[in-house]
Design an enzyme around this catalytic site. Sequence first.
Site, short mmCIF file in Angstrom:
data_model
loop_
_atom_site.label_atom_id
_atom_site.label_comp_id
_atom_site.label_asym_id
_atom_site.label_seq_id
_atom_site.Cartn_x
_atom_site.Cartn_y
_atom_site.Cartn_z
N PRO A 186 -3.72 1.45 18.62
CA PRO A 186 -3.46 0.88 17.29
C PRO A 186 -3.68 1.84 16.12
O PRO A 186 -3.41 1.48 14.98
CB PRO A 186 -4.42 -0.31 17.22
CG PRO A 186 -5.43 -0.06 18.25
CD PRO A 186 -4.81 0.76 19.30
N HIS A 229 0.86 -1.20 0.00
CA HIS A 229 0.00 0.00 0.00
C HIS A 229 0.88 1.24 0.00
O HIS A 229 1.77 1.36 0.84
CB HIS A 229 -0.91 0.02 1.24
CG HIS A 229 -2.12 -0.83 1.09
ND1 HIS A 229 -3.31 -0.53 1.71
CD2 HIS A 229 -2.35 -1.97 0.39
CE1 HIS A 229 -4.22 -1.45 1.39
NE2 HIS A 229 -3.66 -2.33 0.60
N LYS A 267 1.41 0.72 14.89
CA LYS A 267 2.81 0.68 15.32
C LYS A 267 3.15 -0.50 16.23
O LYS A 267 4.31 -0.84 16.39
CB LYS A 267 3.15 1.97 16.08
CG LYS A 267 3.21 3.18 15.17
CD LYS A 267 4.37 3.12 14.20
CE LYS A 267 4.13 3.97 12.98
NZ LYS A 267 4.42 3.26 11.73
N TYR A 297 -9.25 5.97 7.15
CA TYR A 297 -9.34 6.39 8.56
C TYR A 297 -10.38 7.51 8.62
O TYR A 297 -10.22 8.53 7.94
CB TYR A 297 -7.99 6.93 9.04
CG TYR A 297 -6.93 5.89 9.30
CD1 TYR A 297 -6.20 5.33 8.26
CD2 TYR A 297 -6.66 5.46 10.59
CE1 TYR A 297 -5.21 4.37 8.49
CE2 TYR A 297 -5.67 4.50 10.84
CZ TYR A 297 -4.96 3.97 9.79
OH TYR A 297 -3.99 3.03 10.02
N TYR A 318 3.99 7.13 9.54
CA TYR A 318 3.16 5.94 9.28
C TYR A 318 3.98 4.84 8.60
O TYR A 318 3.90 3.66 9.00
CB TYR A 318 1.96 6.31 8.39
CG TYR A 318 0.87 5.25 8.39
CD1 TYR A 318 0.98 4.11 7.60
CD2 TYR A 318 -0.26 5.38 9.20
CE1 TYR A 318 0.00 3.13 7.62
CE2 TYR A 318 -1.26 4.41 9.20
CZ TYR A 318 -1.11 3.28 8.41
OH TYR A 318 -2.10 2.31 8.43
#
Length: 391
Positions: free
Chosen positions: A294, A72, A298, A202, A386
């Site tokens: 979460p 991704h 990580k 998200y 990220y």
Amino acid sequence: MRTQVAIIGAGPAGLLLGQLLHQAGVANVILERSSADYVLGRIRAGVLEQITVDLMEQCGVGQRMRQEGLAHDGIELLFKGERHRIDFAGLTGGKTVMVYGQTEVTRDLMAARAAAGLTTIYEVGDSVTLHGFDGTAPAVRYRKDGQEQELQCDFIAGCDGYHGASRASVPKGAVREYEKVYPFGWLGLLADVPPVFHELIYANTERGFALCSMRSPTRSRYYVQVPLEEKVENWSDEAFWNELRSRLDPAARDQLVTGPSIEKSIAPLRSFVAEPMRFGRLFLAGDAAHIVPPTGAKGLNLAASDVKYLSDAFIEHYRERSAAGLDHYSDRALRRVWKAERFSWWFTSLMHKFPGEGEIAQKLQEAELDYLVSSRAASTALAENYVGLPL
Ligand code: FAS
Ligand code: PHB
């Protein structure tokens, strides 16, 4: 029985450490509270940083990940009913993440360990006790099939998670603990339905956070923020799908394919760090030493970077008779841990609805998100964290 490194816990941290040590000729034994099936049955993380992918390859267990994992190069942020893409590759010079479930990571590592004929003692329950790690002859005692056993070793690696025996075995005054508990949880659902979108979404909404993730092109993983006191038995599949639908944008709502849940569970969210991560000949790695909410994906990846540092240090000790890596392990690991804790706290604070903070909180979050998606600098900061900061 005797070995060089006694590893407590057969989660990702313990299994990855065992494999890296084995490859370097360092003998190790893993003691695991539960059965292998129970460990595999826990549905957890879904996103691997490149560092974790590289470690899996280094362990010789990257084949299925390469075949079935999904690369991704971005995520979508949904707020005020609109989606905005964060282009990881474009903002970080080509860096990406791999969507490959923790269950599969664990399965691959368990298979490699069994194929190498390494010793993993499952189903020891809560019988493990740690001894002598403040001296030069540590040992782990445990009960298996009703028999008390002792494993003598040079070092103990505590990879037994937040509720494990390792950190609990350290004298109270020797550990500094930092903790923040969030006033909500994540209700997660796994279903064999195609993902709503080919990248993760998200969502920040007035009803609370939602996350659309996946495990494969035919298996999806979804989360909705729920109150801390919520119980999973209060949520039928239909209630979950309706709540998720209410937090999506029109396009995603139209694309959403629902179906029967394979798994449904509520996870609490906390930020937690125990310092230091070393006590004599006991070294903590992964959730045994730290927990992140979460949101930033990580947790599993921090366990992997701890293990990278710790395995290098053990190998250096045995090959070069040097204690340098072991002496620097805790400081080195904690520097990366705290940066991931900060990012996970920041992203959680930005995306979730905090009870009792009034309507202005939603407006301030939306303003920050508006700025973030329109600023290359702010989007780059999100993307860099990220995909994973350098080791
Ligand atoms: P683990 O907890 O995975 O493994 C520890 C092992 O030690 C377990 O197998 C346990 O049975 C064993 N053990 C415990 N006590 C023992 C004892 N006394 N003796 C012997 N063995 C013992 N991370 C993400 O990135 N994304 C997510 O969505 C996400 N969701 C999560 C949901 C939940 C409910 C939890 C608890 C964690 C989640 N995490 C997530 C974080 C998770 O993925 C961890 O970071 C990851 O499992 C860390 O791996 P380990 O450090 O190996 O710890
Ligand atoms: C998951 O797929 O389980 C997942 C993905 C990203 C997160 C958390 C969980 O931030």
